[in-house]
Scaffold this motif. Structure first.
Motif, mmCIF file in Angstrom:
data_model
loop_
_atom_site.group_PDB
_atom_site.id
_atom_site.type_symbol
_atom_site.label_atom_id
_atom_site.label_comp_id
_atom_site.label_asym_id
_atom_site.label_seq_id
_atom_site.Cartn_x
_atom_site.Cartn_y
_atom_site.Cartn_z
ATOM 1 N N SER A 14 -11.155 6.793 -6.649
ATOM 2 C CA SER A 14 -11.122 5.602 -7.767
ATOM 3 C C SER A 14 -10.289 4.608 -6.827
ATOM 4 O O SER A 14 -9.369 3.946 -7.535
ATOM 5 C CB SER A 14 -10.333 6.003 -8.860
ATOM 6 O OG SER A 14 -11.097 6.704 -9.546
ATOM 7 N N GLY A 15 -10.374 4.443 -5.384
ATOM 8 C CA GLY A 15 -9.632 3.652 -4.632
ATOM 9 C C GLY A 15 -8.433 4.012 -4.215
ATOM 10 O O GLY A 15 -7.535 3.369 -3.236
ATOM 11 N N GLY A 16 -7.921 5.225 -4.362
ATOM 12 C CA GLY A 16 -6.665 5.769 -4.043
ATOM 13 C C GLY A 16 -5.703 6.146 -5.362
ATOM 14 O O GLY A 16 -5.244 5.203 -6.109
ATOM 15 N N LEU A 17 -5.176 7.348 -5.398
ATOM 16 C CA LEU A 17 -4.358 7.785 -6.744
ATOM 17 C C LEU A 17 -3.304 8.710 -6.134
ATOM 18 O O LEU A 17 -3.704 9.497 -5.435
ATOM 19 C CB LEU A 17 -5.367 8.621 -7.552
ATOM 20 C CG LEU A 17 -6.294 7.633 -8.406
ATOM 21 C CD1 LEU A 17 -7.101 8.513 -9.313
ATOM 22 C CD2 LEU A 17 -5.763 6.666 -9.366
ATOM 23 N N GLU A 67 -0.346 10.252 -12.916
ATOM 24 C CA GLU A 67 -0.970 9.577 -11.795
ATOM 25 C C GLU A 67 -0.908 8.155 -11.821
ATOM 26 O O GLU A 67 -0.816 7.482 -13.079
ATOM 27 C CB GLU A 67 -2.585 9.823 -11.700
ATOM 28 C CG GLU A 67 -3.385 9.423 -12.868
ATOM 29 C CD GLU A 67 -4.728 9.642 -12.686
ATOM 30 O OE1 GLU A 67 -5.156 10.687 -12.130
ATOM 31 O OE2 GLU A 67 -5.605 9.006 -13.431
ATOM 32 N N ALA A 68 -0.924 7.534 -10.780
ATOM 33 C CA ALA A 68 -0.788 6.095 -10.554
ATOM 34 C C ALA A 68 -1.842 5.684 -9.436
ATOM 35 O O ALA A 68 -1.782 6.279 -8.385
ATOM 36 C CB ALA A 68 0.571 5.643 -10.382
ATOM 37 N N GLU A 69 -2.295 4.231 -9.592
ATOM 38 C CA GLU A 69 -3.072 3.842 -8.469
ATOM 39 C C GLU A 69 -2.290 3.266 -7.119
ATOM 40 O O GLU A 69 -1.183 2.885 -7.358
ATOM 41 C CB GLU A 69 -3.762 2.592 -9.000
ATOM 42 C CG GLU A 69 -4.765 2.693 -10.325
ATOM 43 C CD GLU A 69 -5.501 1.654 -10.681
ATOM 44 O OE1 GLU A 69 -5.094 0.598 -10.143
ATOM 45 O OE2 GLU A 69 -6.188 1.723 -11.736
ATOM 46 N N LEU A 70 -2.872 3.846 -6.101
ATOM 47 C CA LEU A 70 -2.191 3.546 -4.873
ATOM 48 C C LEU A 70 -3.408 3.298 -3.761
ATOM 49 O O LEU A 70 -3.471 4.554 -3.064
ATOM 50 C CB LEU A 70 -1.163 4.626 -4.619
ATOM 51 C CG LEU A 70 -0.078 4.399 -2.981
ATOM 52 C CD1 LEU A 70 0.795 2.950 -3.394
ATOM 53 C CD2 LEU A 70 0.577 5.482 -2.681
ATOM 54 N N PRO A 71 -3.608 2.148 -3.565
ATOM 55 C CA PRO A 71 -4.772 1.898 -2.719
ATOM 56 C C PRO A 71 -4.366 2.262 -1.022
ATOM 57 O O PRO A 71 -3.246 1.901 -0.780
ATOM 58 C CB PRO A 71 -5.419 0.885 -2.905
ATOM 59 C CG PRO A 71 -4.551 0.191 -4.087
ATOM 60 C CD PRO A 71 -3.470 0.942 -4.287
ATOM 61 N N ALA A 72 -5.480 2.568 -0.507
ATOM 62 C CA ALA A 72 -5.548 2.520 0.868
ATOM 63 C C ALA A 72 -5.300 1.141 1.436
ATOM 64 O O ALA A 72 -5.791 0.158 0.836
ATOM 65 C CB ALA A 72 -6.642 3.380 1.560
ATOM 66 N N VAL A 73 -4.475 0.854 2.541
ATOM 67 C CA VAL A 73 -4.451 -0.420 2.894
ATOM 68 C C VAL A 73 -5.202 -0.595 4.065
ATOM 69 O O VAL A 73 -4.754 0.009 5.195
ATOM 70 C CB VAL A 73 -2.902 -1.038 3.057
ATOM 71 C CG1 VAL A 73 -2.743 -2.207 3.482
ATOM 72 C CG2 VAL A 73 -2.295 -0.811 1.770
ATOM 73 N N ALA A 74 -6.227 -1.654 4.254
ATOM 74 C CA ALA A 74 -6.879 -1.802 5.662
ATOM 75 C C ALA A 74 -7.332 -0.354 6.098
ATOM 76 O O ALA A 74 -7.581 -0.200 7.416
ATOM 77 C CB ALA A 74 -5.612 -2.320 6.561
#
Length: 360
Positions: A316-319, A115-122
């Motif tokens: 977690s903000g996007g995974l 897994e890696a962090e990949l946040p939603a954008v706007a």
């Protein structure tokens, strides 16, 4: 689950693009809803629910052009972490070999989740079709596809993109077909007797599964230990098929007989699932589950085993996650099995990342 629809949504497979999901069901509990017809996209968690979304708009053709996704922006290559480290994985392989020696199991598929962090954008979820386009260009696969139903509507959300090389179930003209994969190596010369024996063992399990929903005497192996070439590796594939009872698809019965797929579980399946639950620290999600479609109007379906598969969740903000694993038998070498999980992940994780493949 029903409602007026989700806040957008799409599903895409070879020659098919669908938009506007209008209904979502638990396929194992509500399979009778397919009797009303329609095109349904399917995503099943390995250890959970198998859901199907009915789409209002479907375009079919030999080469349906994809949409125009935004450019893909994945996580940094150094941002991936594994649910199981190398030493822990090798220790788990040794544990499974002890269980095999004790006669509890014959084979167990042991997996780990990256897994890696990949946040939603706007507020926008990552563009699943953009990742699908990257994979299609860099890792074409026979059962590639994806389903994205974002949060914000009345239907269950999902975000799954697959470059699966493995057929779980195909239904056509009253015939059910499965193509289990066992045996992976960088080249054909690297395949071993262990690979061939494991493939035959799992194919026999698939035969038994299909016999539960097929006309007696109709289940047969149509291709044994066929060699398939894929980017960076080769697989051994056996094809099994049978004539459905009454010539029609009873999806509740089919999934009860065959799910989760034998090739990513183990033998005997119930005992192997117990070992998986004990040794794997996180749930697999749609990895090793099912991704595909059912055309209830035409009585056709294609479901892939959810391997070589990415999925994204907003936690977690996007995974962004990706699963990789190997089949463990008495003949397994722990270091070699770890290396197989690295081989299966390296190319695809590199495609989904910024900066190329991980060093391993």
């Amino acid at each position: 689950m029903t409602g007026p629809g989700a806040a957008g949504g799409a599903a895409w497979f070879a020659g098919i693009e669908a938009r506007d999901p209008v209904e979502c069901i638990d396929l194992r509990r509500e399979a009778h809803r397919l009797d009303g017809g329609g095109f349904w996209a399917v995503v099943g968690d390995f250890d959970g629910t198998v859901r199907a979304w009915r789409f209002a708009q479907v375009v079919r053709g030999p080469s349906v052009p994809p949409g125009r996704p935004r450019p893909w922006s994945g996580p940094p290559i150094g941002g991936w972490r594994s649910s199981i480290g190398r030493e822990e994985y090798c220790a788990a392989v040794a544990t499974i070999r002890e269980r095999i020696r004790a006669g509890e199991v014959y084979q167990v598929n042991l997996c780990r989740v990256l897994e890696a962090e990949l946040p939603a954008v706007a507020g926008a979820e990552p563009d699943a079709q953009a990742l699908a386009a990257v994979l299609a260009a860099g890792n074409p696969a026979p059962w590639s596809g994806g389903v994205h139903v974002p949060e914000g509507g009345d239907l269950a959300r999902t975000w799954v993109v697959t470059a699966s090389p493995e057929l779980f179930l195909r239904l056509e003209a009253g015939v059910v077909t499965s193509g289990p994969i066992k045996g992976t190596a960088p080249t054909a010369a690297g395949l071993t007797d262990k690979d061939r024996a494991e493939n035959v063992m799992i194919a026999d399990m698939v035969r038994n599964d299909l016999q539960r929903v097929s006309r007696p005497g109709s289940v047969e192996v149509t291709a044994l230990l066929a060699l398939e070439q894929h980017p960076g590796l080769v697989h051994l594939v056996t094809t099994v098929q049978g004539d459905l009872l009454d010539g029609r698809a009873d999806w509740a019965a089919i999934l009860d007989a065959s799910y989760p797929p034998a090739s990513v579980s183990g033998a005997p399946k119930a005992a192997a699932l117990g070992v998986i639950s004990e040794l794997e620290p996180v749930a697999r999600g749609p990895y090793c589950g099912a991704v595909g479609w059912i055309d209830a109007d035409e009585g056709r379906a294609e479901l892939a085993v959810g391997i070589r598969t990415f999925w994204w969740t907003p936690e977690s903000g996007g995974l962004l996650r990706f699963g990789t694993g190997a089949g463990i038998t008495w003949g397994s070498d722990p270091a070699g099995e770890w290396a197989e999980t690295e081989l299966k992940a390296r190319h695809l994780v590199g495609l989904a990342s910024r900066g190329g493949a991980p060093s391993g």
